[in-house]
Design a protein around this motif. Structure first.
Motif, short mmCIF file in Angstrom:
data_model
loop_
_atom_site.label_atom_id
_atom_site.label_comp_id
_atom_site.label_asym_id
_atom_site.label_seq_id
_atom_site.Cartn_x
_atom_site.Cartn_y
_atom_site.Cartn_z
N ALA A 199 -19.61 -11.39 5.72
CA ALA A 199 -18.56 -10.50 5.25
C ALA A 199 -17.32 -10.57 6.14
N THR A 200 -16.18 -10.34 5.51
CA THR A 200 -14.90 -10.36 6.21
C THR A 200 -13.92 -9.46 5.46
N TRP A 201 -12.89 -9.01 6.17
CA TRP A 201 -11.75 -8.46 5.46
C TRP A 201 -11.09 -9.60 4.68
N GLU A 202 -10.35 -9.28 3.66
CA GLU A 202 -9.72 -10.29 2.83
C GLU A 202 -8.83 -11.23 3.67
N PHE A 203 -9.13 -12.52 3.57
CA PHE A 203 -8.39 -13.54 4.33
C PHE A 203 -8.45 -13.29 5.84
N GLY A 204 -9.43 -12.50 6.28
CA GLY A 204 -9.52 -12.21 7.71
C GLY A 204 -8.39 -11.34 8.20
N THR A 205 -7.92 -10.47 7.32
CA THR A 205 -6.79 -9.63 7.73
C THR A 205 -6.99 -8.21 7.22
N GLY A 206 -6.40 -7.26 7.90
CA GLY A 206 -6.51 -5.87 7.47
C GLY A 206 -5.79 -4.95 8.43
#
Lengths: 459, 67
Positions: A121-128
Motif C-alpha cells: 500500500a501507498t499514498w497515491e503516487f507516493g504523495t500526500g
C-alpha cells in the motif's frame, strides 16, 4: 509463531531448519490471517512467490547459496515496477498498468535470491498531505499496533508488513519522510541512505531532486544486510561488500555523537512520552561510553518546510502534468491539491527554493563534519488516529525529517520504546554522507542494549 | 486603512486555460484560485541568497560525485 527477522530466517535456511517454501507459506498464511485488518498489500503474487521459493530451495539444496537474502520473502511499495505485477501507485489513473521489467532494486533483490511477495500500500503516487480522504482505489493501510491508527505515509504498507510479519522485509521510498514516518509509526527500522546509494530506476518519481528509496526491516542488522545487498557499487564511494553489516556490533566508544533535543522555533514540543524515551535512550548511549554533545539544527525547520513546499509540488506537477490535464477527476484529493498548487509555482520561486536547499545542505554538512553521527527526533508525535484531523496532518508535518532530506544525509529511524498505550516511540540517527556504517554501528549498539525488538504487534 | 498586502480575487480560469488545464471542474478551479495567493506568499517567504554566486542545489554537487 513470531515473524522471523532477516537474520533469523537466513540463519535457519543455512542450518536447514527452514526452507524458502516454509517462509513463503508462513508469509502467505500471515497475509490470509491479518491483512483484511491491516491492508498492507495492494497485490499478492502467491503463485509467483511459491514458484520462486521452489527454485530458491533447489539452488540452496544444490549448494548454490547466493547470500543472506536467498529465499527470503519481501514486498515493495506499489510505486516500484515489478515485471508482470500490477503497478498502480494506488491511483485510478494507473489501474491496469503492468510493467514488463523489474525496477533496478527489485532486479538486485531477485539476483540476491530474495522472493517478491507482492506490492504494498501507498499514498497515491507516493504523495500526500497527511490526510486520509477515502478516495483512492485501495484501502488505507492500518497500524498493526492499533488498527484504528495510521501507519504513516507515504510508504503506508511497508512498515505495516514488516511489523505484522506479512513480509520479512520491505522496500519503500522517501521524499521528505515517506520511509521514516511509516517506520516511526510502526516501530520498524527505516533508513534513507545517502542519495545515489540506491537506484531510483523503475520507481515512479514523486520529486526528482529529493526522492530516495529505502528498506524497512525489524532489526538494525537486517537493515544493514539489505542495504549491503542492493547498494550501488559503481558509485564514487562504493562500500566494501558487507561493510554495513560488519558495522553492527562494532565498538562505539569514542564515536563523536551530537544530539539535538531543541526542535527549534515554530515547532511544537514532542509528545511527552516521545521526549522521555529520547532522554532515556541518551542515557543508554552514555552508559555505553559515548560522550554526547548537545547542539542545534543550523537551520529552522520552518525554512526547510517552505523550501520543500515549493520544490515538491512543482516537481510533482511537472511529473504528473498529463494526469492533471487529462484526468483531474480521477486523482485523489491530496494528490490533485498538490498538483494544482505545483502548477501555480513560479520558476523564480522554485529556483529560490533550490538555492535555499544548497544553503541548508551546506550548513548541515558543516555541522555534521564535526561528528560521526547525530541523534534527534523524527516525528514529534506518535501514530495518529485514522481520519482524525488535525492529528493526522500534525503527525506528518511536525517532524525533523525534512532538513536531512534537503541536506542529502543518510538517516535512520529506530524504535526507542512504547507508550503506555503500546504505541512505538522512536528517534532519528543521521550520519555524514556516505557513512551509513556509523549509523548502523551506533543504532546496533543501542538495539543490543535495549529490549524493544522483543515485542511485536498482537493482531 | 487599506491593507496593501491584501490580495485581489484572482481569476484563475484564463490562467488554467492557457496552461492546458481546460478539464478542471469549477470546484477544481475554485480550489486553485484559493491556493494561488497562498503559493505566491509561500514563494515570497523563501529567503533569497544575497550572493548571485549561490547557485541552486544540484544532485551531483550535493553528492560530490566524481562521475
Amino acid at each position: 509463531m513470531q515473524p522471523l527477522t532477516v537474520t533469523e530466517a537466513s540463519e535457519r535456511i543455512l542450518n536447514g531448519t527452514i526452507t524458502p517454501i516454509d517462509l513463503v507459506d508462513s508469509c502467505l498464511d500471515r497475509i490470509a490471517a491479518v491483512d483484511d485488518h491491516i491492508h498492507s498489500y495492494i497485490h499478492v503474487d502467491a503463485e509467483g512467490a511459491r514458484t520462486a521459493a521452489l527454485e530458491a530451495k533447489a539452488e540452496i539444496d544444490a549448494g548454490n547459496w547466493r547470500g543472506p537474502l536467498h529465499g527470503l520473502p519481501f514486498a515493495v511499495k506499489d510505486n516500484y515496477d515489478a515485471a508482470g505485477m500490477p503497478a498502480t501507485a494506488n491511483s485510478k489513473t494507473r489501474l491496469g498498468n503492468v510493467p514488463r521489467q523489474d525496477c533496478d532494486l527489485v532486479r538486485r533483490l531477485k539476483a540476491a535470491g530474495a522472493i517478491l511477495m507482492g506490492k504494498l500500500a501507498t499514498w497515491e503516487f507516493g504523495t500526500g498531505n497527511g490526510g486520509d480522504y477515502g478516495d483512492l482505489p485501495f484501502p488505507t493501510a492500518r497500524n498493526p499496533w492499533d488498527t484504528e491508527r495510521f501507519p504513516g505515509g507515504s510508504s503506508t504498507g511497508a512498515g505495516v508488513a514488516v511489523a505484522a510479519g506479512t513480509a520479512v522485509f520491505a522496500m519503500g521510498s522517501d521524499t521528505t519522510g515517506s520511509v521514516r514516518l511509516p517506520a516511526a509509526a510502526t516501530g520498524t527500522v527505516g533508513i534513507i541512505p545517502t542519495p545515489g546509494r540506491l537506484s531510483l530506476d523503475g520507481i515512479l518519481p514523486n520529486c526528482w531532486s529529493l526522492d530516495n528509496p529505502g528498506p524497512f526491516t525489524w532489526t538494525i542488522a537486517d537493515s544493514a544486510t539489505v542495504l549491503d545487498a542492493i547498494a550501488d557499487r559503481t558509485h564514487w564511494d562504493a562500500p566494501a561488500p558487507l561493510a554495513f553489516r560488519r558495522a553492527v556490533g562494532q565498538e562505539i566508544r569514542g564515536m563523536r555523537v551530537a544530539i539535538i533535543t531543541d526542535v527549534g522555533p515554530g515547532m511544537p514540543e514532542p509528545d511527552a512520552e516521545m521526549a522521555a524515551a529520547f532522554e532515556a535512550g541518551l542515557d543508554v548511549l552514555r552508559g555505553l561510553g559515548i560522550d554526547l554533545v548537545e547542539t542545534r539544527l543550523p537551520v529552522a525547520p520552518a525554512t526547510c518546510f517552505a523550501a520543500t513546499s515549493i520544490i515538491g509540488p512543482a516537481e510533482s506537477a511537472a511529473i504528473h502534468e498529463q494526469e492533471l490535464r487529462e484526468r483531474p477527476d480521477d486523482l485523489g484529493f491530496a494528490l490533485r491539491d498538490k498538483l494544482l498548487a505545483g502548477s501555480l509555482v513560479r520558476a523564480v520561486d522554485y529556483i529560490a527554493a533550490q538555492r535555499q536547499r544548497q544553503l541548508v545542505a551546506d550548513a548541515i554538512e558543516h555541522l555534521m563534519n564535526a561528528f560521526d553521527a547525530l541523534v534527534t527526533f523524527g516525528a514529534l508525535h506518535v501514530s495518529p488516529h485514522l481520519g482524525v484531523e488535525p492529528e493526522m496532518t500534525a503527525f506528518t508535518m511536525d517532524t525533523l525529517l525534512t532538513p536531512f532530506s534537503l541536506s542529502a544525509h543518510p538517516a535512520l529511524i529506530q524504535c526507542t520504546g512504547y507508550t503506555d498505550a503500546g504505541l512505538p516511540l522512536h528517534w532519528q540517527i543521521v550520519a555524514n554522507r556516505g557513512d551509513e556504517a556509523s549509523i548502523y554501528r551506533l543504532a546496533g549498539a543501542y538495539e543490543a542494549a535495549t529490549p524493544w525488538r522483543d515485542r511485536r504487534p498482537d493482531l | 486603512m487599506t491593507d496593501s498586502k491584501k490580495t485581489e480575487p484572482f481569476d484563475i480560469k484564463p490562467f488554467a486555460r492557457i496552461h492546458g488545464l481546460e478539464r478542471l471542474s469549477p470546484q477544481h478551479l475554485a480550489r486553485m484560485a484559493e491556493l494561488a495567493p497562498r503559493i505566491a506568499q509561500l514563494g515570497r517567504t523563501i529567503p533569497r541568497p544575497p550572493d548571485k554566486l549561490d547557485a541552486p542545489a544540484q544532485r551531483c554537487k550535493l553528492l560530490k560525485s566524481t562521475s
